[in-house]
Design a protein around this motif. Structure first.
Motif, short mmCIF file in Angstrom:
data_model
loop_
_atom_site.label_atom_id
_atom_site.label_comp_id
_atom_site.label_asym_id
_atom_site.label_seq_id
_atom_site.Cartn_x
_atom_site.Cartn_y
_atom_site.Cartn_z
N UNK A 275 0.84 -1.19 0.00
CA UNK A 275 0.00 0.00 0.00
C UNK A 275 0.88 1.25 0.00
N UNK A 276 0.57 2.18 -0.88
CA UNK A 276 1.34 3.41 -0.96
C UNK A 276 2.63 3.25 -1.75
N UNK A 277 3.48 4.25 -1.66
CA UNK A 277 4.73 4.25 -2.41
C UNK A 277 5.71 3.21 -1.87
N UNK A 278 6.56 2.73 -2.75
CA UNK A 278 7.65 1.84 -2.33
C UNK A 278 8.85 2.07 -3.24
N UNK A 279 9.99 1.56 -2.83
CA UNK A 279 11.21 1.67 -3.62
C UNK A 279 11.41 0.38 -4.42
N UNK A 280 11.81 0.53 -5.66
CA UNK A 280 12.07 -0.63 -6.50
C UNK A 280 13.50 -0.55 -7.02
N UNK A 281 14.25 -1.63 -6.79
CA UNK A 281 15.61 -1.76 -7.32
C UNK A 281 15.62 -2.94 -8.27
N UNK A 282 16.03 -2.70 -9.49
CA UNK A 282 16.08 -3.77 -10.48
C UNK A 282 17.53 -4.01 -10.88
N UNK A 283 17.95 -5.29 -10.77
CA UNK A 283 19.33 -5.63 -11.09
C UNK A 283 19.37 -6.99 -11.76
N UNK A 284 19.72 -6.99 -13.03
CA UNK A 284 19.85 -8.24 -13.78
C UNK A 284 21.25 -8.82 -13.61
N UNK A 285 21.33 -10.12 -13.56
CA UNK A 285 22.58 -10.83 -13.26
C UNK A 285 22.94 -11.75 -14.42
N UNK A 286 24.18 -11.68 -14.87
CA UNK A 286 24.66 -12.55 -15.94
C UNK A 286 25.71 -13.50 -15.39
#
Length: 310
Positions: A275-286
């Protein structure tokens, strides 16, 4: 004092005896390493005219370092962990094994045996109010194809910079999870944004850093191991962009490719019931293909609960 004694027969004989080079038995490699280390320390005493008072102060510092259990904290602070990575990176380059997600230091706070989930896990136990975070990405091979059944072992600090197991106030495996990727190669965890932290202000590590004019701070970061049979084991971590210490990490773990922005997301409904705002971290791994079985394993060292989890 201007006396020079290192090249005398007396000191050279002493060094050989100290390292057991005048005796049968023992480990030859070990003997030569001890000989080199002790020789270099003797040389430093001579070059800097180290007094007996300074020498014994250092001896008792080592005693205190052990009592505080901070040797594994001081090692990255003196760049040893990063130096070992530099050497491994150079070995990889020499062998033509470049590419993939960069490695960086493990740190001393991993705990084996975290709960295993398929695709998604909530990492926090719900007892602490923090800034909600989604950390997600896709694990792929060198051709960009998703890797199924990779295990992403994630751990991070709480909002006060403390880690479960080492901080007895936290529940078992709080902020520690293993995620098995699905056919899409994706891993996702819900947690809260970790805090950076500093060395214990009255500890042995900070005492040494104070004498060097250095701070003992780490930026907000998230650790991970990634494993999959047939692929090289990856030890790495991401640093959160915008932290005061992102590019001034006392442990020298920052690499540009591993700095990730925490983006604010306002999206409701969402798959995670936030609910409400949140932080999103996206990190792809090779991951890279493993040239041999040894490359599929993380290097051996003492880790909490690892024997029990095996």
């Amino acid at each position: 004092m201007s006396v020079k004694t290192m090249n005398t027969a007396q000191v050279q004989s002493l060094l050989k005896k100290v390292a057991g080079m005048d005796k049968e038995g023992g480990d030859e490699r070990f003997k030569h390493i001890v000989h080199r280390v002790v020789r270099d320390l003797y040389q430093a005493i001579e070059d800097f005219d180290v007094t007996p008072e300074e020498f014994w102060s250092a001896v008792y510092y080592i005693n205190d370092l052990g009592k505080n259990g901070e040797a594994a904290l001081l090692a990255p602070g003196l760049g040893f962990d990063h130096y070992l990575d530099i050497r491994m990176d150079a070995e990889d380059e020499q062998a033509g094994l470049t590419g993939g997600t960069p490695r960086t230091i493990e740190g001393p706070l991993y705990v084996a045996g975290a709960p295993l989930s398929e695709g998604f896990a909530r990492m926090d136990d719900g007892t602490v109010e923090g800034e909600t975070m989604i950390f997600t990405g896709v694990v792929t091979d060198e051709q960009g194809q998703p890797i199924e059944d990779a295990i992403v072992d994630i751990w991070h600090a709480d909002v006060k910079g403390r880690y479960s197991y080492f901080d007895p106030s936290q529940s078992d495996y709080n902020l520690r999870r293993r995620i098995k990727t699905g056919a899409d190669g994706r891993y996702t965890v819900r947690s809260y944004l970790p805090s950076g932290y500093g060395c214990p202000p009255d500890g042995s590590t900070q005492l040494l850093l104070d004498n060097l004019g250095r701070h003992g701070q780490r930026p907000a970061h998230i650790h991970f191991f990634v494993t999959k049979p047939g692929f090289r084991h990856l030890t790495s971590q991401i640093n959160v962009a915008g932290d005061k210490y992102t590019y001034d990490d006392f442990a020298f773990a920052t690499k540009d490719e591993l700095v990730v922005e925490a983006k604010t997301v306002s999206a409701s409904p969402n798959p995670w019931d936030i609910e409400g705002d949140y932080k999103k971290l996206e990190f792809n791994i090779t991951l890279l293909n493993a040239p041999n079985e040894t490359a599929q394993e993380r290097h051996a060292r003492v880790r909490a609960l690892e024997a029990d989890a095996a």
